[in-house]
Write a protein that holds these residues in place. Structure first.
Motif, short mmCIF file in Angstrom:
data_model
loop_
_atom_site.label_atom_id
_atom_site.label_comp_id
_atom_site.label_asym_id
_atom_site.label_seq_id
_atom_site.Cartn_x
_atom_site.Cartn_y
_atom_site.Cartn_z
N GLY A 181 8.38 6.62 2.19
CA GLY A 181 6.92 6.92 1.86
C GLY A 181 6.03 6.71 2.78
N GLY A 182 5.88 5.55 3.38
CA GLY A 182 4.79 5.37 4.42
C GLY A 182 5.02 6.28 5.60
N ILE A 183 6.05 6.59 5.94
CA ILE A 183 6.40 7.51 7.03
C ILE A 183 5.78 9.06 6.45
CG2 ILE A 183 8.05 8.80 8.39
CD1 ILE A 183 9.88 6.50 8.41
N ALA A 184 6.20 9.38 5.34
CA ALA A 184 5.64 10.81 5.09
C ALA A 184 4.37 10.84 4.70
CB ALA A 184 6.50 11.00 3.61
N GLY A 185 3.74 9.66 4.23
CA GLY A 185 2.39 9.50 3.80
C GLY A 185 1.53 9.61 5.05
N ALA A 186 1.89 8.92 6.30
CA ALA A 186 1.26 9.06 7.39
C ALA A 186 1.24 10.47 8.15
CB ALA A 186 2.05 7.92 8.33
N LEU A 187 2.47 11.03 8.01
CA LEU A 187 2.25 12.24 8.56
C LEU A 187 1.54 13.35 7.83
CD1 LEU A 187 6.43 12.62 9.40
CD2 LEU A 187 4.49 12.49 10.89
N VAL A 188 1.69 13.16 6.62
CA VAL A 188 0.78 14.19 5.66
C VAL A 188 -0.71 13.88 5.67
CG1 VAL A 188 0.24 15.08 3.32
CG2 VAL A 188 2.71 14.57 3.98
N PHE A 189 -1.19 12.73 5.73
CA PHE A 189 -2.46 12.32 6.00
C PHE A 189 -3.25 12.71 7.23
CE2 PHE A 189 -5.97 9.39 7.52
CZ PHE A 189 -6.70 9.25 6.15
N ARG A 190 -2.23 12.70 8.27
CA ARG A 190 -2.91 13.06 9.47
C ARG A 190 -3.15 14.76 9.77
NH1 ARG A 190 1.02 8.88 12.24
NH2 ARG A 190 -0.37 7.36 12.41
N SER A 191 -2.37 15.33 8.55
CA SER A 191 -2.43 16.96 8.55
C SER A 191 -3.73 17.24 7.37
CB SER A 191 -1.29 17.37 8.10
OG SER A 191 -0.14 17.32 8.95
N ILE A 192 -3.75 16.63 6.13
CA ILE A 192 -4.57 16.88 5.29
C ILE A 192 -5.43 15.88 4.76
CG2 ILE A 192 -3.18 18.89 4.45
CD1 ILE A 192 -1.87 17.27 2.39
N GLY A 193 -5.56 14.80 5.32
CA GLY A 193 -6.52 13.53 4.85
C GLY A 193 -6.01 13.05 3.36
N TYR A 194 -6.91 12.74 2.70
CA TYR A 194 -6.73 12.32 1.32
C TYR A 194 -6.11 13.14 0.46
CZ TYR A 194 -9.77 8.37 2.67
OH TYR A 194 -10.26 7.28 3.33
N ALA A 195 -5.93 14.43 0.49
CA ALA A 195 -5.28 15.32 -0.27
C ALA A 195 -3.59 14.97 -0.06
CB ALA A 195 -5.60 16.84 0.31
N ALA A 196 -3.19 14.08 0.72
CA ALA A 196 -1.91 13.53 0.89
C ALA A 196 -1.78 12.97 -0.58
CB ALA A 196 -1.76 12.56 2.02
N LEU A 197 -2.52 12.25 -1.15
CA LEU A 197 -2.30 11.88 -2.42
C LEU A 197 -1.97 12.65 -3.56
CD1 LEU A 197 -5.30 9.11 -2.75
CD2 LEU A 197 -2.81 8.68 -2.38
N LEU A 198 -2.24 14.02 -3.36
CA LEU A 198 -1.54 15.12 -4.29
C LEU A 198 -0.15 14.74 -4.32
CD1 LEU A 198 -3.79 18.20 -3.11
CD2 LEU A 198 -4.17 16.55 -5.32
N VAL A 199 0.55 14.46 -3.09
CA VAL A 199 2.12 14.32 -3.04
C VAL A 199 2.43 13.16 -4.23
CG1 VAL A 199 4.09 13.65 -1.93
CG2 VAL A 199 2.17 15.15 -0.87
#
Length: 231
Positions: A181-199
């Motif tokens: 989750g940490g790996i995925a969250g970091a990758l997604v956050f760098r692309s779309i910011g706080y919208a990563a929490l939509l996942v």
């Protein structure tokens, strides 16, 4: 010792740990640079703020802690027990967690600390959903206890003592879910910011609905006799 773990427990534990891993890394990479899923660091920051006479920081960290505890209280109110058992209202609690995470996306997008509080409440709610299973402590929003259990088991192995293999598998499962989750969250956050929490918000809703469907199917099966007749 854990005597058995149904398949839905293994799957649910990994997914919830994965969700927590995403939430926590978003908090660490965001504008507050603060952990969300557990209170150890937050309590230390509160102590430092009090020592420095930082009233604003003390209030913020105090509210973070309160938000997490309120999430736990909400879970206790809804589920009404800390032992994992099929049939309890986990679906309702997880849907509330999902709503809190969706709200956090909007609030954090506006750089509001209330987004952190919403996310902390969601994590408290999730962590309190399952405190024990088969007499063993189960946590899905932090991994300190899991690493501790792994270390203890290693010590037992070195002494030639018996270890609970299922407990070890559960520890590895939760740790791997949180790390992924940490790996995925970091990758997604760098692309779309706080919208990563939509996942995690969407995954939590999916887990809630899956649990409801599973519970309904199990209930139907338990009431059906030979030939599908109710009994």
């Amino acid at each position: 010792m854990i005597t058995r773990l149904p398949g839905w427990v293994w799957t649910g534990a990994w997914v919830l740990s994965f969700i927590a891993g995403i939430i926590n890394v978003v908090g660490l990479l965001g504008f507050e640079h603060q952990a969300i899923t557990h209170l150890t660091g937050t309590t230390s920051l509160l102590g430092a703020a009090v020592a420095d006479g930082d009233g604003h920081g003390a209030i913020h960290f105090g509210v973070m802690i309160l938000a997490f505890v309120l999430g736990c209280a909400l879970s206790g109110f809804i589920v009404q027990d800390s032992a994992l058992k099929l049939g309890r209202r986990y679906g309702v609690a997880l849907l509330i967690e999902s709503c809190l995470l969706f709200a956090a996306v909007h609030l954090l997008g506006h750089r509001s600390a209330f987004g952190m509080y919403a996310a902390a409440t969601a994590c408290g709610l999730q962590n309190a959903l399952v405190s024990t299973y088969s007499g063993s402590v189960v946590r899905t929003t932090h991994v300190s206890g899991m690493f501790t259990d792994l270390g203890i088991s290693l010590g037992h192995v070195l002494r030639g003592l018996a270890v609970d293999a299922r407990r070890l598998r559960l520890c590895v499962l939760v740790i791997s879910g949180f790390l992924c989750g940490g790996i995925a969250g970091a990758l997604v956050f760098r692309s779309i910011g706080y919208a990563a929490l939509l996942v995690p918000a969407s995954l939590t809703a999916a887990v809630a609905l899956s649990y409801v469907v599973y519970r309904l199917r199990q209930g139907g099966s338990s009431q059906a006799g030979p030939g599908g007749l109710a009994r």
